[in-house]
Design a protein around this motif. Structure first.
Motif, PDB file in Angstrom:
ATOM      1  N   VAL A  39      14.018  10.914  -8.047  1.00 51.13           N
ATOM      2  CA  VAL A  39      14.220   9.991  -9.319  1.00 51.13           C
ATOM      3  C   VAL A  39      13.392  10.548 -10.440  1.00 51.13           C
ATOM      4  CG1 VAL A  39      13.562   7.758 -10.198  1.00 51.13           C
ATOM      5  CG2 VAL A  39      14.503   7.936  -7.897  1.00 51.13           C
ATOM      6  N   ARG A  40      12.203  11.291 -10.241  1.00 49.98           N
ATOM      7  CA  ARG A  40      11.514  11.723 -11.659  1.00 49.98           C
ATOM      8  C   ARG A  40      12.231  12.799 -12.071  1.00 49.98           C
ATOM      9  NH1 ARG A  40       6.220  15.144 -10.261  1.00 49.98           N
ATOM     10  NH2 ARG A  40       7.545  16.451  -9.394  1.00 49.98           N
ATOM     11  N   ILE A  95       0.728  -1.150   0.115  1.00 58.94           N
ATOM     12  CA  ILE A  95      -0.027   0.055  -0.160  1.00 58.94           C
ATOM     13  C   ILE A  95       0.784   1.235   0.081  1.00 58.94           C
ATOM     14  CG2 ILE A  95      -1.678   1.177   1.262  1.00 58.94           C
ATOM     15  CD1 ILE A  95      -2.792  -1.387   2.271  1.00 58.94           C
ATOM     16  N   GLY A  96       1.652   1.238   0.665  1.00 58.66           N
ATOM     17  CA  GLY A  96       2.952   2.565   1.091  1.00 58.66           C
ATOM     18  C   GLY A  96       3.349   2.700  -0.341  1.00 58.66           C
ATOM     19  N   THR A  97       3.923   1.747  -0.969  1.00 59.94           N
ATOM     20  CA  THR A  97       4.764   1.829  -2.274  1.00 59.94           C
ATOM     21  C   THR A  97       3.962   2.407  -3.156  1.00 59.94           C
ATOM     22  OG1 THR A  97       6.404  -0.046  -1.535  1.00 59.94           O
ATOM     23  CG2 THR A  97       6.140   0.566  -3.925  1.00 59.94           C
ATOM     24  N   ILE A  98       2.848   1.882  -3.591  1.00 59.11           N
ATOM     25  CA  ILE A  98       1.738   2.317  -4.545  1.00 59.11           C
ATOM     26  C   ILE A  98       1.431   3.700  -4.221  1.00 59.11           C
ATOM     27  CG2 ILE A  98      -0.507   2.043  -5.304  1.00 59.11           C
ATOM     28  CD1 ILE A  98      -0.323  -0.983  -5.015  1.00 59.11           C
ATOM     29  N   VAL A  99       0.984   3.893  -3.113  1.00 58.95           N
ATOM     30  CA  VAL A  99       0.463   5.451  -2.770  1.00 58.95           C
ATOM     31  C   VAL A  99       1.721   6.331  -2.877  1.00 58.95           C
ATOM     32  CG1 VAL A  99       0.000   6.937  -0.920  1.00 58.95           C
ATOM     33  CG2 VAL A  99      -1.400   4.803  -1.243  1.00 58.95           C
ATOM     34  N   GLY A 100       2.950   5.912  -2.495  1.00 58.37           N
ATOM     35  CA  GLY A 100       4.112   7.148  -2.601  1.00 58.37           C
ATOM     36  C   GLY A 100       4.486   7.062  -4.102  1.00 58.37           C
ATOM     37  N   ILE A 101       4.559   6.097  -4.741  1.00 62.72           N
ATOM     38  CA  ILE A 101       4.809   6.156  -6.060  1.00 62.72           C
ATOM     39  C   ILE A 101       4.236   7.206  -6.935  1.00 62.72           C
ATOM     40  CG2 ILE A 101       5.270   4.973  -8.342  1.00 62.72           C
ATOM     41  CD1 ILE A 101       6.689   2.932  -6.957  1.00 62.72           C
ATOM     42  N   MET A 102       2.663   6.857  -6.612  1.00 61.25           N
ATOM     43  CA  MET A 102       1.710   7.542  -7.474  1.00 61.25           C
ATOM     44  C   MET A 102       1.705   9.013  -7.161  1.00 61.25           C
ATOM     45  SD  MET A 102      -1.551   5.020  -7.620  1.00 61.25           S
ATOM     46  CE  MET A 102      -2.457   6.317  -8.617  1.00 61.25           C
ATOM     47  N   ALA A 103       1.913   9.594  -5.795  1.00 56.30           N
ATOM     48  CA  ALA A 103       1.892  10.995  -5.210  1.00 56.30           C
ATOM     49  C   ALA A 103       3.162  11.436  -5.713  1.00 56.30           C
ATOM     50  CB  ALA A 103       1.793  10.779  -3.648  1.00 56.30           C
ATOM     51  N   LEU A 110       8.030   7.970   2.541  1.00 58.54           N
ATOM     52  CA  LEU A 110       9.474   7.530   2.290  1.00 58.54           C
ATOM     53  C   LEU A 110       9.543   7.395   0.725  1.00 58.54           C
ATOM     54  CD1 LEU A 110      12.472   6.870   3.191  1.00 58.54           C
ATOM     55  CD2 LEU A 110      11.611   4.627   3.091  1.00 58.54           C
ATOM     56  N   VAL A 111       8.440   6.796   0.154  1.00 61.24           N
ATOM     57  CA  VAL A 111       8.655   6.495  -1.172  1.00 61.24           C
ATOM     58  C   VAL A 111       8.451   7.815  -1.824  1.00 61.24           C
ATOM     59  CG1 VAL A 111       7.549   5.220  -3.067  1.00 61.24           C
ATOM     60  CG2 VAL A 111       8.224   3.980  -0.845  1.00 61.24           C
ATOM     61  N   CYS A 112       7.393   8.347  -1.555  1.00 62.07           N
ATOM     62  CA  CYS A 112       6.998   9.718  -2.307  1.00 62.07           C
ATOM     63  C   CYS A 112       8.283  10.602  -2.394  1.00 62.07           C
ATOM     64  CB  CYS A 112       6.184  10.583  -1.445  1.00 62.07           C
ATOM     65  SG  CYS A 112       5.444  12.019  -2.316  1.00 62.07           S
ATOM     66  N   ALA A 113       9.158  10.976  -1.401  1.00 65.08           N
ATOM     67  CA  ALA A 113      10.206  11.644  -1.265  1.00 65.08           C
ATOM     68  C   ALA A 113      10.928  11.071  -2.077  1.00 65.08           C
ATOM     69  CB  ALA A 113      10.971  11.798   0.184  1.00 65.08           C
ATOM     70  N   GLN A 114      11.205   9.802  -2.280  1.00 61.48           N
ATOM     71  CA  GLN A 114      12.492   9.163  -3.327  1.00 61.48           C
ATOM     72  C   GLN A 114      11.831   9.382  -4.523  1.00 61.48           C
ATOM     73  OE1 GLN A 114      15.417   8.196  -2.487  1.00 61.48           O
ATOM     74  NE2 GLN A 114      16.196   7.150  -4.182  1.00 61.48           N
ATOM     75  N   THR A 115      10.774   9.300  -4.906  1.00 61.23           N
ATOM     76  CA  THR A 115      10.182   9.250  -6.401  1.00 61.23           C
ATOM     77  C   THR A 115      10.164  10.619  -6.686  1.00 61.23           C
ATOM     78  OG1 THR A 115       8.467   7.588  -5.760  1.00 61.23           O
ATOM     79  CG2 THR A 115       8.007   8.975  -7.686  1.00 61.23           C
ATOM     80  N   LEU A 116      10.088  11.723  -6.111  1.00 66.25           N
ATOM     81  CA  LEU A 116      10.247  13.114  -6.389  1.00 66.25           C
ATOM     82  C   LEU A 116      11.735  13.251  -6.777  1.00 66.25           C
ATOM     83  CD1 LEU A 116       8.227  15.012  -3.749  1.00 66.25           C
ATOM     84  CD2 LEU A 116       7.694  14.941  -6.058  1.00 66.25           C
ATOM     85  N   THR A 168       7.220   1.730 -13.333  1.00 68.88           N
ATOM     86  CA  THR A 168       7.753   0.212 -13.024  1.00 68.88           C
ATOM     87  C   THR A 168       9.056  -0.035 -13.481  1.00 68.88           C
ATOM     88  OG1 THR A 168       6.637  -0.479 -15.022  1.00 68.88           O
ATOM     89  CG2 THR A 168       5.233  -0.755 -13.223  1.00 68.88           C
ATOM     90  N   ARG A 169       9.690   0.529 -14.558  1.00 74.51           N
ATOM     91  CA  ARG A 169      10.800   0.052 -14.918  1.00 74.51           C
ATOM     92  C   ARG A 169      12.019   1.016 -14.619  1.00 74.51           C
ATOM     93  NH1 ARG A 169      10.952  -2.950 -19.541  1.00 74.51           N
ATOM     94  NH2 ARG A 169      13.134  -3.099 -19.340  1.00 74.51           N
ATOM     95  N   HIS A 170      11.633   2.288 -13.916  1.00 77.32           N
ATOM     96  CA  HIS A 170      12.575   3.185 -13.783  1.00 77.32           C
ATOM     97  C   HIS A 170      12.407   3.697 -12.270  1.00 77.32           C
ATOM     98  CE1 HIS A 170      13.898   3.609 -17.670  1.00 77.32           C
ATOM     99  NE2 HIS A 170      12.715   3.713 -18.128  1.00 77.32           N
ATOM    100  N   ILE A 171      11.349   4.271 -11.841  1.00 75.79           N
ATOM    101  CA  ILE A 171      11.004   4.544 -10.370  1.00 75.79           C
ATOM    102  C   ILE A 171      11.007   3.611  -9.449  1.00 75.79           C
ATOM    103  CG2 ILE A 171       9.560   5.810  -8.878  1.00 75.79           C
ATOM    104  CD1 ILE A 171       8.782   7.627 -11.188  1.00 75.79           C
ATOM    105  N   LEU A 172      10.427   2.634  -9.532  1.00 75.57           N
ATOM    106  CA  LEU A 172      10.371   1.342  -8.791  1.00 75.57           C
ATOM    107  C   LEU A 172      11.638   0.675  -8.404  1.00 75.57           C
ATOM    108  CD1 LEU A 172       8.450  -0.290  -6.952  1.00 75.57           C
ATOM    109  CD2 LEU A 172       8.161  -1.931  -8.641  1.00 75.57           C
ATOM    110  N   PRO A 173      12.426   0.357  -9.463  1.00 75.77           N
ATOM    111  CA  PRO A 173      14.020  -0.277  -9.039  1.00 75.77           C
ATOM    112  C   PRO A 173      14.617   0.711  -8.256  1.00 75.77           C
ATOM    113  CG  PRO A 173      13.211  -0.570 -11.442  1.00 75.77           C
ATOM    114  CD  PRO A 173      12.239   0.557 -10.893  1.00 75.77           C
ATOM    115  N   ASN A 174      14.362   2.096  -8.615  1.00 74.69           N
ATOM    116  CA  ASN A 174      15.298   2.861  -7.919  1.00 74.69           C
ATOM    117  C   ASN A 174      14.971   3.193  -6.318  1.00 74.69           C
ATOM    118  OD1 ASN A 174      17.608   4.661  -9.408  1.00 74.69           O
ATOM    119  ND2 ASN A 174      15.832   4.136 -10.721  1.00 74.69           N
ATOM    120  N   VAL A 175      13.407   3.054  -6.109  1.00 75.07           N
ATOM    121  CA  VAL A 175      13.095   3.090  -4.689  1.00 75.07           C
ATOM    122  C   VAL A 175      13.124   1.813  -3.839  1.00 75.07           C
ATOM    123  CG1 VAL A 175      11.664   5.034  -5.368  1.00 75.07           C
ATOM    124  CG2 VAL A 175      10.666   2.811  -5.097  1.00 75.07           C
ATOM    125  N   MET A 176      13.366   0.869  -4.493  1.00 71.83           N
ATOM    126  CA  MET A 176      13.224  -0.645  -3.763  1.00 71.83           C
ATOM    127  C   MET A 176      14.477  -0.788  -2.800  1.00 71.83           C
ATOM    128  SD  MET A 176      10.460  -2.180  -4.169  1.00 71.83           S
ATOM    129  CE  MET A 176      11.048  -3.672  -3.457  1.00 71.83           C
TER     130      MET A 176
END
Length: 294
Positions: A177-178, A105-113, A169-175, A198-206
């Protein structure tokens, strides 16, 4: 090409293990987790599950430790050691399963945000902040009371109430990476939102998510212990919190029955400490900034 890829992966794994094992406290924590993991896997071999059945208990209640019952018996004449061994499996299952729900849940919400920004980020982070503002324990108690006392419900309650920290945490990292150059190239080449996430952001936040997973498990185990101690756990599946609840309810603490209180309490402390040590080490190893600072 495949051989080169596997060679790089092996080299990365070797570097990771070399960095991880340089943290002696993390190795100690890993050893503790391996021990409890083996106990959970072989619980039925180490202690007969029939010993959990109250109707089959033949020993005297509240018996002190002896050659037959190494950790004494509970109020029903069941071996505390048997309860402790099978409680290891329940506590670890709840901790890992609830963490999986929280992380997803946290990863999905953080990446989308972080990816969409704007009103999507404001809405999702506002929803996250709402969960953060509400005290965890009252919310978990209300949900556990409404859903009922069962192992699945406890997993759902802990998982649904433990994801906001991961989302932040994931939202901050996604911002971060973006805004990197390869994301601009992906957009220029026609990569869609799903492809970019899925191919760029997710591997970098994992890597950060992985480190956070280990820390979240310890919180989930503590939460399960707390809810079970309050009588909201599954009475048919004894956990460490269930044992402590029985000890408190039968006055074991005031009667000096240390064998009923100390072992499950120590197990909770050791497992939470072990997950914390491993999680902190992973955080340093997987985060270059922290590694340089240390």
């Amino acid at each position: 090409m495949t051989a080169i890829t596997w060679q790089r992966r092996r080299a990365t794994a070797s570097r990771f293990w070399a960095d991880f094992r340089s943290h002696r406290s993390a190795l100690a924590g890993l050893g503790i987790l391996l021990f409890f993991g083996l106990v959970a896997v072989f619980a039925s071999v180490l202690a007969d599950p029939a010993g959990l059945d109250v109707t089959k208990a033949t020993a005297p209640a509240h018996a002190a430790p002896s050659a037959d019952y190494w950790l004494g018996t509970d109020q029903n004449g069941r071996s505390v050691l048997t309860l402790l061994i099978h409680g290891t499996r329940v506590s670890l299952i709840v901790g890992l399963a609830a963490t999986a729900i929280a992380i997803v849940i946290g990863t999905i919400v953080g990446i989308m945000a972080g990816f969409y920004g704007g009103w999507a980020r404001s809405t999702l982070m506002g929803f996250t902040d709402w969960f953060l503002v509400i005290p965890f324990l009252p919310l978990a108690i209300v949900m556990a009371t409404v859903l009922g006392a069962s192992l699945l419900n406890i997993v759902i309650v802990i998982g649904v109430t433990s994801w906001p920290g991961t989302a932040r945490l994931v939202c901050a990292q996604t911002l971060s990476v973006r805004e990197r150059p390869y994301m601009e190239r992906a957009r220029a080449l026609g990569g869609g939102d799903w492809h970019q996430m899925t191919r760029h952001i997710l591997p970098n936040v994992m890597p950060l998510v992985l480190a956070h997973v280990v820390l979240t498990v310890s919180v989930a185990i503590l939460s399960e212990t707390t809810l079970s101690f309050l009588g909201l756990g599954d009475p048919t599946r004894p956990s460490w919190g269930y044992i402590l609840d029985n000890a408190y309810g039968t006055g074991a603490m005031s009667n000096g029955e240390w064998w009923f209180v100390l072992p499950p309490g120590l197990c909770v402390v050791l497992v939470v400490l072990a997950f914390t040590l491993v999680g902190r080490a992973l955080e340093v190893v997987l985060n270059p900034r922290l590694r340089e600072g240390s």
